[in-house]
Design an enzyme around this catalytic site. Structure first.
Site, PDB file in Angstrom:
ATOM      1  N   ASP A 188     -31.538 104.437 -21.953  1.00  0.00           N
ATOM      2  CA  ASP A 188     -31.465 103.617 -20.740  1.00  0.00           C
ATOM      3  C   ASP A 188     -30.507 104.248 -19.737  1.00  0.00           C
ATOM      4  O   ASP A 188     -30.738 104.219 -18.530  1.00  0.00           O
ATOM      5  CB  ASP A 188     -30.970 102.205 -21.075  1.00  0.00           C
ATOM      6  CG  ASP A 188     -32.026 101.405 -21.820  1.00  0.00           C
ATOM      7  OD1 ASP A 188     -33.100 101.973 -22.096  1.00  0.00           O
ATOM      8  OD2 ASP A 188     -31.758 100.227 -22.130  1.00  0.00           O
ATOM      9  N   LYS A 209     -55.884  84.677 -26.259  1.00  0.00           N
ATOM     10  CA  LYS A 209     -55.945  84.042 -24.934  1.00  0.00           C
ATOM     11  C   LYS A 209     -54.496  83.807 -24.508  1.00  0.00           C
ATOM     12  O   LYS A 209     -53.803  82.931 -25.033  1.00  0.00           O
ATOM     13  CB  LYS A 209     -56.711  82.728 -25.006  1.00  0.00           C
ATOM     14  CG  LYS A 209     -56.950  82.120 -23.649  1.00  0.00           C
ATOM     15  CD  LYS A 209     -57.945  80.980 -23.750  1.00  0.00           C
ATOM     16  CE  LYS A 209     -58.316  80.434 -22.375  1.00  0.00           C
ATOM     17  NZ  LYS A 209     -57.194  79.842 -21.667  1.00  0.00           N
ATOM     18  N   CYS A 231     -21.826  50.501 -37.970  1.00  0.00           N
ATOM     19  CA  CYS A 231     -20.692  49.779 -38.552  1.00  0.00           C
ATOM     20  C   CYS A 231     -19.946  48.909 -37.545  1.00  0.00           C
ATOM     21  O   CYS A 231     -18.993  48.230 -37.910  1.00  0.00           O
ATOM     22  CB  CYS A 231     -19.726  50.764 -39.214  1.00  0.00           C
ATOM     23  SG  CYS A 231     -18.758  51.726 -38.049  1.00  0.00           S
ATOM     24  N   CYS A 244     -18.863  57.712 -33.355  1.00  0.00           N
ATOM     25  CA  CYS A 244     -18.210  56.601 -34.036  1.00  0.00           C
ATOM     26  C   CYS A 244     -16.990  57.211 -34.704  1.00  0.00           C
ATOM     27  O   CYS A 244     -17.092  58.207 -35.412  1.00  0.00           O
ATOM     28  CB  CYS A 244     -19.140  56.015 -35.097  1.00  0.00           C
ATOM     29  SG  CYS A 244     -18.252  54.997 -36.281  1.00  0.00           S
TER      30      CYS A 244
HETATM   31  S1  IVH Z   1     -61.429  86.654 -19.731  1.00  0.00           S
HETATM   32  C1  IVH Z   1     -64.863  85.681 -17.013  1.00  0.00           C
HETATM   33  N1  IVH Z   1     -59.559  87.165 -21.444  1.00  0.00           N
HETATM   34  O1  IVH Z   1     -58.079  82.228 -19.506  1.00  0.00           O
HETATM   35  C2  IVH Z   1     -63.841  85.686 -18.032  1.00  0.00           C
HETATM   36  N2  IVH Z   1     -59.225  85.378 -19.938  1.00  0.00           N
HETATM   37  O2  IVH Z   1     -60.056  79.921 -19.026  1.00  0.00           O
HETATM   38  C3  IVH Z   1     -62.527  85.803 -17.468  1.00  0.00           C
HETATM   39  N3  IVH Z   1     -57.067  84.263 -20.167  1.00  0.00           N
HETATM   40  O3  IVH Z   1     -58.463  82.308 -16.057  1.00  0.00           O
HETATM   41  C4  IVH Z   1     -61.436  85.574 -18.380  1.00  0.00           C
HETATM   42  N4  IVH Z   1     -56.315  85.520 -21.796  1.00  0.00           N
HETATM   43  O4  IVH Z   1     -56.366  83.322 -17.017  1.00  0.00           O
HETATM   44  C5  IVH Z   1     -59.950  86.376 -20.445  1.00  0.00           C
HETATM   45  N5  IVH Z   1     -57.950  87.753 -23.009  1.00  0.00           N
HETATM   46  C6  IVH Z   1     -58.349  86.975 -22.006  1.00  0.00           C
HETATM   47  C7  IVH Z   1     -57.544  85.956 -21.491  1.00  0.00           C
HETATM   48  C8  IVH Z   1     -58.029  85.159 -20.462  1.00  0.00           C
HETATM   49  C9  IVH Z   1     -56.046  84.519 -20.986  1.00  0.00           C
HETATM   50  C10 IVH Z   1     -57.114  83.177 -19.179  1.00  0.00           C
HETATM   51  C11 IVH Z   1     -57.458  83.628 -17.789  1.00  0.00           C
HETATM   52  C12 IVH Z   1     -58.610  82.799 -17.362  1.00  0.00           C
HETATM   53  C13 IVH Z   1     -58.607  81.679 -18.331  1.00  0.00           C
HETATM   54  C14 IVH Z   1     -60.010  81.214 -18.567  1.00  0.00           C
END
Ligand code: IVH
Length: 677
Positions: free
Chosen positions: A34, A117, A413, A428
């Site tokens: 760093d 997701k 108490c 207490c």
């Molecule tokens: S694909 C047309 N991949 O989920 C498909 N979305 O409910 C576009 N999200 O607005 C989304 N992780 O913000 C995709 N691995 C992932 C994701 C992802 C999070 C979110 C994204 C999207 C929402 C859809």
């Protein structure tokens, strides 16, 4: 000519810094420390300060730009940013797979790309000729907001793409998120400053991106994962989604490492299960798995339905957050006397369990949340963490919502409750009396450094209290052989031994007794100081805060605790009862600070017969001696018992004065001590 060398040097420095960023954020494999990185950055800043005309917008020094003057501009997405259909159980994923197989009219297994997701904020990043030109939120899917200045502050998002084979136009789509550790830190800092905290990392990420001042966004720990592309002009990208992601990764954008190709729907369900088991250890929040048809050609054949693609589904995890109603706010007394407000909730399934209670910690937290009985609240239980009320939904507050009132008396108490100046916690103070504190108190009272009741361990105390043989510490001295020996796993002999140990403990010292009372913040050292300073328990009980603070270990907070403890009649009653039952000690002659032993360093060796080692140490200290573990030039006396160790020889060689046990008693008598054989 000079300028040309400087331009070259600037370009080289910028390139080096960008490459180190790539290694650090993308590969997790930095080549330099760093400090070396900071040195390169400083070099760049120095040159740019001397030649401001040579600063370029894509220079790594230019991440924090100016505030947009009229708020965020609208950005129309060239290709709409869609959302995903949700699935909540395996069947819905099998149905999704069936729909796809039918539509494509294939009977071979479909290849999917499975991804976490990410629970953050969807953004679109537009790179033109490799330079980050525009960044926008999803908005309603068609029109978002221009947040370029804020996105530029995220260190892992490159301002310039790596390599050279990227398309002229590249729209990258992905999720900006806040890692868990950064979120916790941000909320802790906010709490300390009395500011509002964020409900979850997603809200924190979204709030940070909506800051008008990019300098503020720059202080927020944001990160980014790319999960797809938008408009790429006429560029030809790989045929499969996972390969496109790999390609984008080589241009310097972060791709999630959990992403995997799964052949067939069974493998997708397996991916989901595995991901769910990792959920709490990833360091960032995810709320499900996204399952995508991997071949772009098949994706195109499947197309879209209303606002989501037919080729993808989000298989959601059980929720971490739910809303529920506050039925009551009650006050609980803990083992140490702390009185804690607890919200009784309408039972709700969250984070995999049914939750019906949540601690509210203290009255400050109640004020911070502005929580009332009848309110609807957001409850969160992430991982194995205890459920937490994150916020109140004020718009749903009923007209008759009631504030919680801190009780003036202990709900267990009925004794007075006390709030000390530097604490938010209310307690207490009837430690010797309060049933909620009973077991802890008795365990402390009996412990070796306190009343030293041999054989009275934690399990036995639990048994005695559970069988209602003792309620308060003085009941120990009322125990009868008959009731004791009737206890499970307690033989005649053990009962006799225990009664003997209890009897023996009646002869104690003032510091030990004071320590045994379990007054908050009065440890052994403070107890000793108090005893030596005041000489008797009555003097300490009568001491006001000012007198108490004259003791070197005692500040205003501890003085307050001592004072409150002895102002509680219930405690005084238990102390009186202990004395009536035979607990006694010798008062200390306060002048003894000038005794022969005062300021002298004493070392003990061998086995003493008339005292335990701890007892001898207590008495010596009460006459002002320092008890040390080893012989040195500073040692004034060596006290030796039977079978002395090598210390005896060493003391002899060094000419240290040596006393046996009887000589010790004689010396102590000169200080005012009387020994009961
Ligand atoms: S694909 C047309 N991949 O989920 C498909 N979305 O409910 C576009 N999200 O607005 C989304 N992780 O913000 C995709 N691995 C992932 C994701 C992802 C999070 C979110 C994204 C999207 C929402 C859809």
């Amino acid at each position: 000519m000079k300028n040309l060398t400087i331009v070259k040097e600037l370009a080289s420095l910028r390139q080096q810094i960008n490459e180190h960023n790539y290694r650090y954020y993308l590969l997790d494999d930095p080549l330099i420390s760093d400090a070396e990185y900071d040195r390169l950055m400083r070099q760049l800043v120095d040159i740019e300060t001397t030649y401001p005309e040579l600063i370029t917008i894509d220079s790594p020094t230019q991440r924090i730009g100016a505030k947009p003057e009229h708020g965020f501009h609208e950005v129309k997405h060239r290709i709409p940013m869609l959302s995903l259909e949700n699935g909540f159980d395996d069947q819905e994923i099998y149905d999704f797979n069936d729909r796809i197989s039918n539509r494509l009219d294939v009977d071979h297994v479909i290849e999917y790309c499975c991804e976490p997701k990410i629970d953050g904020v969807a953004v679109s990043l537009i790179y033109e000729k490799g330079q980050l030109m525009l960044a926008a939120t999803r908005g309603d899917g068609h029109v978002g907001e221009d947040i370029t200045q804020n996105i530029r502050t995220i260190p892992s998002i490159p301002l310039v793409l790596m390599g050279s084979n990227y398309p002229e136009l590249l729209e990258v789509r992905g999720e900006v998120y806040m890692p868990q550790a950064g979120f916790d830190q941000l909320n802790n800092d906010a709490k300390e400053k009395g500011l509002k905290t964020f409900v979850n990392p997603r809200n924190a990420a979204s709030g940070s991106l909506r800051q008008l001042d990019p300098a503020i966004t720059a202080t927020r720990p944001l990160d980014f994962f790319c999960y797809g592309v938008g408009d790429v002009g006429s560029a030809v990208l790989p045929e499969k989604h996972n390969e496109i992601l790999k390609k984008i990764n080589t241009w310097g954008l972060r791709i999630n490492r959990e992403i995997d190709v799964c052949k067939g729907v069974d493998a997708c369900v397996e991916f989901y299960q595995k991901l769910l088991s990792k959920r709490n250890n990833l360091g960032y929040e995810i709320d499900g798995a996204v399952i995508k048809v991997n071949h772009i050609k098949l994706q195109n054949q499947l197309g879209f339905v209303s606002r989501s693609p037919r080729w993808a589904i989000a298989y959601k995890f059980p929720a971490h957050e739910e809303s529920t109603k506050v039925l009551a706010i009650e006050f609980q007394v803990g083992r140490t006397g702390a009185i804690t407000p607890v919200a009784r909730l309408e039972p709700v399934f969250v984070g995999g369990v049914v939750v019906s209670n949540a601690t509210l910690h203290n009255m400050d937290e109640i004020a911070r949340l502005d929580i009332r009985i009848g309110d609807t609240v957001i409850l969160r239980r992430a991982g194995d963490v205890i459920p937490k009320v994150m916020s109140v939904q004020l718009e749903q507050r009923p007209a008759n919502a009631q504030k919680a009132i801190l009780p003036k008396k202990c709900p267990e108490c009925g004794s007075n409750v006390v709030k000390s100046d530097n604490e938010v916690i209310v307690r207490c103070m009837a430690g010797l009396f309060c049933p909620a504190q009973r077991k802890e108190m008795i365990k402390h009272f009996a412990s070796r450094r306190a009343m030293d009741i041999e054989g009275l361990g934690d399990k036995l105390i639990d048994q005695l209290v559970d069988n209602e043989l003792i309620h308060h510490v003085d009941d120990l001295y009322k125990l009868q052989h008959e009731s004791l020996s009737s206890l499970e796993r307690m033989g005649e002999k053990s009962a006799t031994n225990l009664l003997g140990a209890i009897e023996k403990s009646k002869q104690t010292t003032l510091p030990r007794f004071l320590y045994a009372l379990g007054i908050r913040d009065v440890g052994e050292a403070t107890a000793l100081q108090l005893a030596n300073h005041f000489g008797s328990l009555d003097a300490i009980i009568d001491g006001n805060n000012e007198l108490l603070e004259a003791v070197s270990d005692v500040g205003p907070v501890v003085a307050g605790h001592i004072h409150a403890f002895f102002r509680e009649q219930h405690n005084l009653d238990v102390i009186k009862s202990l004395q009536v039952l035979g607990v006694h000690w010798q008062n200390i002659v306060v002048e003894s600070v000038d005794s022969i032993l005062s300021g002298k360093t004493v070392v003990l060796t061998g086995t003493l017969v008339k005292f335990t080692r701890d007892h001898a140490k207590d008495i010596l200290q009460s006459y002002g001696a320092k008890v040390s573990g080893s012989i040195s030039k500073k040692t004034n006396f060596l006290i030796y018992g039977e079978e002395p160790g090598s210390k005896l020889e060493k003391a002899r060689k060094m000419g240290v004065a040596m006393l046996n046990e009887n000589e010790l008693i004689e010396l102590l008598k000169q200080c005012g001590y009387s020994h009961n054989e």
